[in-house]
Design a protein around this motif. Sequence first.
Motif, PDB file in Angstrom:
ATOM      1  N   SER A  17       0.825  -1.218   0.000  1.00  0.00           N
ATOM      2  CA  SER A  17       0.000   0.000   0.000  1.00  0.00           C
ATOM      3  C   SER A  17       0.856   1.263   0.000  1.00  0.00           C
ATOM      4  O   SER A  17       0.413   2.320  -0.454  1.00  0.00           O
ATOM      5  CB  SER A  17      -0.912   0.015   1.229  1.00  0.00           C
ATOM      6  N   ARG A  18       2.082   1.162   0.536  1.00  0.00           N
ATOM      7  CA  ARG A  18       2.953   2.340   0.669  1.00  0.00           C
ATOM      8  C   ARG A  18       4.380   1.848   0.914  1.00  0.00           C
ATOM      9  O   ARG A  18       4.628   0.640   0.988  1.00  0.00           O
ATOM     10  CB  ARG A  18       2.477   3.248   1.821  1.00  0.00           C
ATOM     11  N   LEU A  20       8.108   0.572   1.032  1.00  0.00           N
ATOM     12  CA  LEU A  20       8.947  -0.322   0.238  1.00  0.00           C
ATOM     13  C   LEU A  20       8.132  -1.265  -0.641  1.00  0.00           C
ATOM     14  O   LEU A  20       8.517  -1.550  -1.781  1.00  0.00           O
ATOM     15  CB  LEU A  20       9.873  -1.112   1.162  1.00  0.00           C
ATOM     16  N   ARG A  40      -3.994  -3.763   2.444  1.00  0.00           N
ATOM     17  CA  ARG A  40      -4.986  -4.165   3.464  1.00  0.00           C
ATOM     18  C   ARG A  40      -6.302  -3.457   3.230  1.00  0.00           C
ATOM     19  O   ARG A  40      -7.362  -4.016   3.381  1.00  0.00           O
ATOM     20  CB  ARG A  40      -4.491  -3.785   4.868  1.00  0.00           C
ATOM     21  N   VAL A  85       6.413  -8.402   2.464  1.00  0.00           N
ATOM     22  CA  VAL A  85       7.052  -7.128   2.826  1.00  0.00           C
ATOM     23  C   VAL A  85       6.444  -6.544   4.098  1.00  0.00           C
ATOM     24  O   VAL A  85       7.100  -5.844   4.872  1.00  0.00           O
ATOM     25  CB  VAL A  85       6.893  -6.115   1.659  1.00  0.00           C
ATOM     26  N   TYR A 153      10.936  -4.505  18.185  1.00  0.00           N
ATOM     27  CA  TYR A 153      10.994  -4.692  16.726  1.00  0.00           C
ATOM     28  C   TYR A 153      12.182  -5.571  16.364  1.00  0.00           C
ATOM     29  O   TYR A 153      12.080  -6.507  15.556  1.00  0.00           O
ATOM     30  CB  TYR A 153      11.112  -3.316  16.068  1.00  0.00           C
ATOM     31  N   VAL A 186      15.658   3.254   5.216  1.00  0.00           N
ATOM     32  CA  VAL A 186      14.981   3.869   4.074  1.00  0.00           C
ATOM     33  C   VAL A 186      13.921   4.871   4.535  1.00  0.00           C
ATOM     34  O   VAL A 186      13.182   4.629   5.494  1.00  0.00           O
ATOM     35  CB  VAL A 186      14.304   2.781   3.209  1.00  0.00           C
ATOM     36  N   THR A 188      10.768   5.979   4.682  1.00  0.00           N
ATOM     37  CA  THR A 188       9.352   5.608   4.565  1.00  0.00           C
ATOM     38  C   THR A 188       8.669   6.078   5.853  1.00  0.00           C
ATOM     39  O   THR A 188       9.320   6.654   6.729  1.00  0.00           O
ATOM     40  CB  THR A 188       9.205   4.076   4.460  1.00  0.00           C
TER      41      THR A 188
HETATM   42  N1  LIG Z   1      12.091   1.609   6.227  1.00  0.00           N
HETATM   43  C1  LIG Z   1      13.178   1.012   6.717  1.00  0.00           C
HETATM   44  O1  LIG Z   1      14.228   1.662   6.960  1.00  0.00           O
HETATM   45  C2  LIG Z   1      13.184  -0.452   6.972  1.00  0.00           C
HETATM   46  C3  LIG Z   1      14.383  -1.063   7.391  1.00  0.00           C
HETATM   47  C4  LIG Z   1      14.422  -2.416   7.612  1.00  0.00           C
HETATM   48  C5  LIG Z   1      13.288  -3.196   7.403  1.00  0.00           C
HETATM   49  N2  LIG Z   1      12.111  -2.585   7.011  1.00  0.00           N
HETATM   50  C6  LIG Z   1      10.949  -3.451   6.805  1.00  0.00           C
HETATM   51  O2  LIG Z   1      10.425  -3.238   5.513  1.00  0.00           O
HETATM   52  C7  LIG Z   1       9.029  -3.541   5.493  1.00  0.00           C
HETATM   53  C8  LIG Z   1       8.267  -2.358   4.882  1.00  0.00           C
HETATM   54  O3  LIG Z   1       8.553  -1.230   5.683  1.00  0.00           O
HETATM   55  P1  LIG Z   1       8.283   0.264   5.210  1.00  0.00           P
HETATM   56  O4  LIG Z   1       9.455   1.050   5.642  1.00  0.00           O
HETATM   57  O5  LIG Z   1       7.826   0.304   3.819  1.00  0.00           O
HETATM   58  O6  LIG Z   1       7.100   0.604   6.227  1.00  0.00           O
HETATM   59  P2  LIG Z   1       5.697   1.334   6.065  1.00  0.00           P
HETATM   60  O7  LIG Z   1       5.809   2.473   5.133  1.00  0.00           O
HETATM   61  O8  LIG Z   1       5.251   1.548   7.476  1.00  0.00           O
HETATM   62  O9  LIG Z   1       4.773   0.216   5.347  1.00  0.00           O
HETATM   63  C9  LIG Z   1       4.406  -0.936   6.047  1.00  0.00           C
HETATM   64  C10 LIG Z   1       3.561  -1.762   5.114  1.00  0.00           C
HETATM   65  O10 LIG Z   1       3.189  -2.988   5.762  1.00  0.00           O
HETATM   66  C11 LIG Z   1       1.776  -3.148   5.625  1.00  0.00           C
HETATM   67  N3  LIG Z   1       1.232  -3.944   6.699  1.00  0.00           N
HETATM   68  C12 LIG Z   1       1.423  -3.813   8.033  1.00  0.00           C
HETATM   69  N4  LIG Z   1       0.731  -4.750   8.694  1.00  0.00           N
HETATM   70  C13 LIG Z   1       0.099  -5.512   7.754  1.00  0.00           C
HETATM   71  C14 LIG Z   1      -0.767  -6.614   7.804  1.00  0.00           C
HETATM   72  N5  LIG Z   1      -1.168  -7.159   8.963  1.00  0.00           N
HETATM   73  N6  LIG Z   1      -1.208  -7.156   6.651  1.00  0.00           N
HETATM   74  C15 LIG Z   1      -0.852  -6.610   5.462  1.00  0.00           C
HETATM   75  N7  LIG Z   1      -0.052  -5.537   5.344  1.00  0.00           N
HETATM   76  C16 LIG Z   1       0.414  -4.992   6.484  1.00  0.00           C
HETATM   77  C17 LIG Z   1       1.262  -1.715   5.644  1.00  0.00           C
HETATM   78  O11 LIG Z   1      -0.078  -1.680   5.199  1.00  0.00           O
HETATM   79  P3  LIG Z   1      -1.087  -0.484   5.695  1.00  0.00           P
HETATM   80  O12 LIG Z   1      -0.849   0.689   4.790  1.00  0.00           O
HETATM   81  O13 LIG Z   1      -2.431  -1.111   5.541  1.00  0.00           O
HETATM   82  O14 LIG Z   1      -0.750  -0.178   7.131  1.00  0.00           O
HETATM   83  C18 LIG Z   1       2.264  -1.064   4.703  1.00  0.00           C
HETATM   84  O15 LIG Z   1       1.969  -1.389   3.357  1.00  0.00           O
HETATM   85  C19 LIG Z   1       8.645  -3.842   6.935  1.00  0.00           C
HETATM   86  O16 LIG Z   1       8.618  -5.250   7.121  1.00  0.00           O
HETATM   87  C20 LIG Z   1       9.770  -3.211   7.721  1.00  0.00           C
HETATM   88  O17 LIG Z   1       9.943  -3.831   8.982  1.00  0.00           O
HETATM   89  C21 LIG Z   1      12.036  -1.251   6.784  1.00  0.00           C
END
Ligand SMILES: NC(=O)c1ccc[n+]([C@@H]2O[C@H](COP(=O)([O-])OP(=O)(O)OC[C@H]3O[C@@H](n4cnc5c(N)ncnc54)[C@H](OP(=O)(O)O)[C@@H]3O)[C@@H](O)[C@H]2O)c1
Length: 231
Positions: A17-18, A20, A40, A85, A153, A186, A188
């Motif tokens: 949805s947003r 990564l 979602r 993801v 986390y 990243v 986000t």
């Molecule tokens: N950004 C970083 O620096 C970083 C670093 C290391 C790892 N990560 C990992 O990368 C992944 C994506 O992170 P991001 O930075 O893109 O975070 P984000 O912008 O907060 O996006 C999180 C995504 O996960 C979805 N989500 C959460 N719970 C869910 C569920 N129960 N079922 C389906 N979708 C769900 C959210 O959907 P909704 O829009 O519906 O909430 C959203 O699309 C995560 O696993 C995070 O832990 C991120």
Amino acid sequence: MADQTAAGPRALIVGASRGLGLGLAEQFAERGWQVTATQRSASPDLEQLAERGVRIETADIDDDMSVAALHRRLDGQTFDLVFVVAGVATESDNPLHAVSRAVSAQVYLTNAVSPILFAEAFADTLAPGGTLAFMSSILGSVALNEDGGWENYRASKAALNTNARSFAVRHAERDYGILLLHPGWVRTDMGGAEADLDVETSVGGMIAVIEAFAGRRDVAYLDHRGETLAW
Ligand SMILES: NC(=O)c1ccc[n+]([C@@H]2O[C@H](COP(=O)([O-])OP(=O)(O)OC[C@H]3O[C@@H](n4cnc5c(N)ncnc54)[C@H](OP(=O)(O)O)[C@@H]3O)[C@@H](O)[C@H]2O)c1
């Protein structure tokens, strides 16, 4: 690449949805992959990608019925990549003792349990030589935890790594590989404005790593540059 058809390899991106996930859906589509991406609830940003051929689906990885319904809707499709993801970082700044048990448990369930349950449900959709990927984090490395912080986390991503390795052992006869990916830090909603990388750079790196990994059947814990991380 495995199952490379004239129309390009197929990816299922879960949690697009947003952030990564959205960036992965966009760049995979640009590279000629056939992309199915899940949200979602309605994401206008993701829905814009429908014009570029991305199939938009709905799933909450914490909801077994929702995951089973997605599997039914995609009946018969195989994927060269299934990439879970989705993740949460609820109250990540608080030390473990300042987080309620309920919040700690939910972060563990969403980050470490639901991705594995999703993989169990979708293991039969992976094409031979394909890749099952989970979005981990360098924070999930037990060996590299010298600075602390993001305690709950961090533990949830360490648990994801462990659960993915258990999955790999349980599915020892599989004909696909398993990747635990760290995207870098990243910019986000989760990573925040001060993070090192923009989504485009991180996603471009991860896609190169995934394409290079195709055809392997082992388990690897890699960052977006393809560097191996210590468990
Ligand atoms: N950004 C970083 O620096 C970083 C670093 C290391 C790892 N990560 C990992 O990368 C992944 C994506 O992170 P991001 O930075 O893109 O975070 P984000 O912008 O907060 O996006 C999180 C995504 O996960 C979805 N989500 C959460 N719970 C869910 C569920 N129960 N079922 C389906 N979708 C769900 C959210 O959907 P909704 O829009 O519906 O909430 C959203 O699309 C995560 O696993 C995070 O832990 C991120």
